[in-house]
Write an enzyme that holds these catalytic residues in place. Structure first.
Site, short mmCIF file in Angstrom:
data_model
loop_
_atom_site.label_atom_id
_atom_site.label_comp_id
_atom_site.label_asym_id
_atom_site.label_seq_id
_atom_site.Cartn_x
_atom_site.Cartn_y
_atom_site.Cartn_z
CE LYS A 98 2.34 -8.60 -7.34
NZ LYS A 98 2.49 -10.05 -7.07
CD GLU A 120 6.64 -1.04 -7.14
OE1 GLU A 120 6.22 0.05 -7.58
OE2 GLU A 120 5.90 -1.90 -6.62
CB SER A 386 -2.15 -14.92 -4.34
OG SER A 386 -1.00 -15.73 -4.22
#
Ligand SMILES: *Cc1c(COP(=O)(O)O)cnc(C)c1O
Length: 401
Positions: A98, A120, A386
């Site tokens: 991310k 968010e 990930s």
């Protein structure tokens, strides 16, 4: 990094109208138009600017720790009878992919002259990645989070606060991710001039899905170089990635979409089973609809209300999927599989014991499908790992066999 590469010749990437095939677009209320239009007009110019790219590359290298290793997993390879490589996004600063996107977006926000950042978050991973880059740049950070999620994810709330962010509870609806997103959109409408909204996946109105995919495309750019070094060939037989909104998969697939001999495998969360009523397998259960200003595949009732998704992994617990993936699904370019909660847990334990790597539960969904592929000994498989599993320890331990 090659984030401004021209993809206009590809039928799998975004077109000049902001669509991926039949999906995408910007279904926004009129009051959001100026914000989204400003971004749409400027993002490619900014991404193509050499000084932007230099700053992005330098932060990815010195702050995030890129390139992330492409690790040959020999014991896993032996077990499944193929050449299996793990793309180690789990080794990035903050523990997942991310941060690639939040670094890109914070640099973009600075170029746009924005002083205030909103985001968010569901489980808090994107909130932490956003709070991190805001601290890095000294910008105000407000993170909207469902009040139920605030209760469930206390450590990430504490992290965001320690990093200087304000966490604002969303108390409407189911008090989870989609409600937090609605609150963030409302904030953006009320603060159009000084605020940038950092969306955490390849979702939302155009240009977000394309922009976020470009920031994450460093994953496949590196994979190509690393494979060439390690195997003598830039392309593998398979690239496998889990899909929540779809950003790590978009990054892992980005530079392979037009190599049609590379099989792209997207793995969704089946929860307790695709047809159990507790699932997040959007491509299997969804129909076209509009969520968060984008036309895409969406789990919905007959009258168009969003169906609550379920997954043991908070990062995959999203009722839609980005328009890039909706198009990869509809066009047949990617194969969509799914893993249940139990399959993911087992795959997480397996990787821990075979390779000494505890994966995020999200990533474990991708690993769980190795067993479903007709693998051959000399075939090269890249699995996008990930994120790391520290955040999921409690869940793993609760299900310890
Ligand atoms: C958030 C998250 C995901 C899911 O998001 P995508 O946008 O689908 O990549 C997957 N893995 C990890 C570790 C995450 O934190």
């Amino acid at each position: 990094m090659n984030i401004a590469v021209n993809t206009s010749q590809s039928k799998y990437h975004v077109n000049e109208k902001g669509y991926f095939g039949n999906f995408g677009g910007a279904y926004i209320p009129e009051m959001l138009y100026p914000n989204v239009e400003e971004l749409r007009q400027q993002y490619m110019q900014i991404l193509a600017d050499p000084s932007f790219q230099a700053e992005f590359d330098q932060l990815l290298r010195d702050y995030v720790g890129r390139p992330s290793p492409l690790y040959f997993a020999s014991r896993l390879s032996q077990k499944y009878g193929a050449q299996i490589y793990l793309k180690r996004e789990d080794l990035n600063h903050t523990g997942a992919h991310k941060i690639n996107n939040t670094i890109g977006q914070i640099l973009l926000a600075k170029r746009l002259g924005k002083k205030r950042i909103i985001a968010e978050t569901g489980a808090g991973q994107h909130g932490v990645a956003t709070a991190t880059v805001c601290a890095l740049m000294g910008l105000e950070c407000i993170v909207y989070m469902g009040s139920v999620d605030i209760q469930r994810q206390a450590p990430n709330v504490a992290r965001m606060q320690m990093l200087g962010a304000t966490v604002v509870p969303a108390t409407s609806g189911s008090k989870t991710l989609k409600d937090a997103t609605n609150e963030a959109i409302r904030d953006w409408i009320n603060n159009p001039v000084d605020t940038h909204y950092i969306i955490g996946s390849v979702v939302g109105p155009h240009p977000y899905p394309d922009m976020v995919a470009r920031f994450q495309s460093v994953i496949s750019e590196e994979i190509r170089k690393q494979l060439l070094e390690k195997t003598g060939k830039e392309t593998p037989t398979y690239v496998i990635a889990c899909v929540g909104g779809g950003s790590n998969a978009a990054g892992a697939f980005f530079h392979f979409t037009d190599d049609i001999d590379v099989e792209l495998i997207a793995v969704e969360a089946a929860g307790k089973g695709v047809h159990s009523g507790f699932s997040a397998a959007t491509s299997q259960l969804g129909r076209p609809g509009v969520i968060h200003a984008s036309k895409t595949l969406l789990m919905q009732t007959d009258d168009g209300q969003i169906v609550e998704p379920h997954s043991i992994s908070a990062g995959l617990d999203y009722p839609g999927v980005g328009p890039f993936h909706a198009h990869l699904y509809e066009s047949g370019r990617a194969v969509f599989l799914n893993s249940t909660d139990n399959e993911a847990l087992a795959a997480g334990y397996e990787l821990s014991l075979l390779e000494g790597i505890i994966p995020a539960l999200e990533s474990a969904h991708a690993l769980a499908k190795l067993t479903d592929l007709p693998l051959k000994k000399d075939e090269v498989v890249v699995v996008c790992l990930s994120g790391r599993g520290d955040k999921d320890l409690e869940t793993y331990i609760k299900h310890l066999k």
